[in-house]
Design an enzyme around this catalytic site. Structure first.
Site, short mmCIF file in Angstrom:
data_model
loop_
_atom_site.label_atom_id
_atom_site.label_comp_id
_atom_site.label_asym_id
_atom_site.label_seq_id
_atom_site.Cartn_x
_atom_site.Cartn_y
_atom_site.Cartn_z
N ARG A 196 -9.85 -4.84 -13.86
CA ARG A 196 -8.71 -5.57 -13.26
C ARG A 196 -8.92 -5.78 -11.77
O ARG A 196 -9.81 -5.20 -11.16
CB ARG A 196 -7.42 -4.77 -13.47
N VAL B 192 -14.90 8.04 -14.03
CA VAL B 192 -15.88 8.30 -12.96
C VAL B 192 -15.77 9.72 -12.41
O VAL B 192 -16.73 10.23 -11.83
CB VAL B 192 -15.77 7.28 -11.80
N ASN C 19 -16.43 0.68 -7.42
CA ASN C 19 -15.14 0.05 -7.14
C ASN C 19 -13.95 0.89 -7.60
O ASN C 19 -12.84 0.71 -7.09
CB ASN C 19 -15.11 -1.32 -7.81
N SER D 230 -12.13 0.90 2.37
CA SER D 230 -10.82 0.37 2.76
C SER D 230 -10.65 0.43 4.27
O SER D 230 -11.26 1.28 4.94
CB SER D 230 -9.70 1.19 2.10
N TYR E 260 -6.12 9.07 0.61
CA TYR E 260 -6.92 7.85 0.41
C TYR E 260 -7.82 7.60 1.63
O TYR E 260 -8.99 7.25 1.50
CB TYR E 260 -5.98 6.68 0.16
N LYS F 152 -11.90 7.51 1.40
CA LYS F 152 -12.68 6.32 1.77
C LYS F 152 -13.51 6.57 3.03
O LYS F 152 -14.62 6.05 3.16
CB LYS F 152 -11.74 5.13 1.96
#
Length: 250
Positions: free
Chosen positions: A18, A68, A96, A148, A161, A165
């Site tokens: 998606r 993952v 991803n 990001s 997050y 990242k």
């Protein structure tokens, strides 16, 4: 060299069912001559829809289920695939897969911390580590890590997050230096606000005031950049973090 050219070549896209992942699969099918391994965790129907769109464009591929964060599952899925496709080589890895569990740090529970770190950072390790030796033997490869703007500047409410990242950015720069002599590039793509499932609940009207381009980006715009980095045209670009965010952070 001729023998290597005749080997079936593949690109693996984690979280390819998606959003940005799907857009990447579709763009790779348009631009490059790779079979696609479209990874998904839970939504088989969405992954199949991505594959259908790839095949409608004349591309080829298959869906591949694994989480993952589960190293054993990753290795089993890839080992099984390699045993069935002995001559094939995975040349491109697009890491991803990622999730968000936003909230202020003082109220963040350990599960929300661990699940985000595990998906982005350990997911990068599990998938890339499972394939890196084959890339080195092949003396060619492209590793593209989706990071990001949060990993570069930090975003309040996204300490987990941003940490995940940011760590992948550091890993990208280090791994790039280890494997560059074998014609393997390792780069990161850092999107800002992109129209996708992940941003569907955000207040777009308010947030786009922060973006000099005055809009959210489209998944297809990110996919064009990934496709370029996956091509041999990008062979002298490695260890880079490329922003795609409408000028929000530069």
């Amino acid at each position: 060299m001729k023998e290597k050219k005749n080997k079936p070549k593949y690109a693996l896209i984690t979280g390819g069912s998606r959003g940005i992942g799907r857009a990447i699969c579709i763009q790779l099918a348009k631009d490059l001559d790779y079979g696609l391994l479209i990874n998904y965790n839970g939504n088989k129907e969405a992954a199949q829809q991505t594959l259908n769109e790839v095949e409608d464009l004349g591309g080829k591929g298959e869906i591949m289920q694994f989480d993952v964060t589960d190293a054993e599952a990753v290795n089993k899925a890839l080992d099984t695939w390699h045993s069935k496709n002995k001559d094939a080589v995975v040349e491109v890895i697009v890491n991803n897969a990622g999730i968000t569990k936003d909230g202020l740090f003082m109220w963040m529970n350990q599960d929300d911390w661990n699940s985000v770190i595990n998906t982005s950072l350990n997911g990068f390790y599990n998938v890339t580590n499972a394939l890196i030796q084959k890339l080195l033997v092949n003396k060619y490869g492209r590793v593209i890590n989706m990071v990001s703007v949060s990993g570069l500047k930090g975003t309040p409410g996204q300490v987990n997050y941003s940490a995940a990242k940011g760590a992948v950015i550091g890993a990208t720069k280090a791994l790039a230096q280890e494997v560059a002599k074998r014609n393997i590039t390792v780069n990161a793509v850092a999107p800002g606000f992109i129209n996708s499932d992940m941003t569907a609940e955000l207040d777009q009207k308010e947030l786009k005031k922060m973006v000099p381009a005055n809009r959210f980006g489209e998944a297809e715009e990110v996919a064009h950049l990934v496709s370029f980095l996956a091509s041999n045209k990008a062979s002298y670009i490695t260890g880079e973090v490329i922003n795609i965010n409408g000028g929000i952070y530069s």
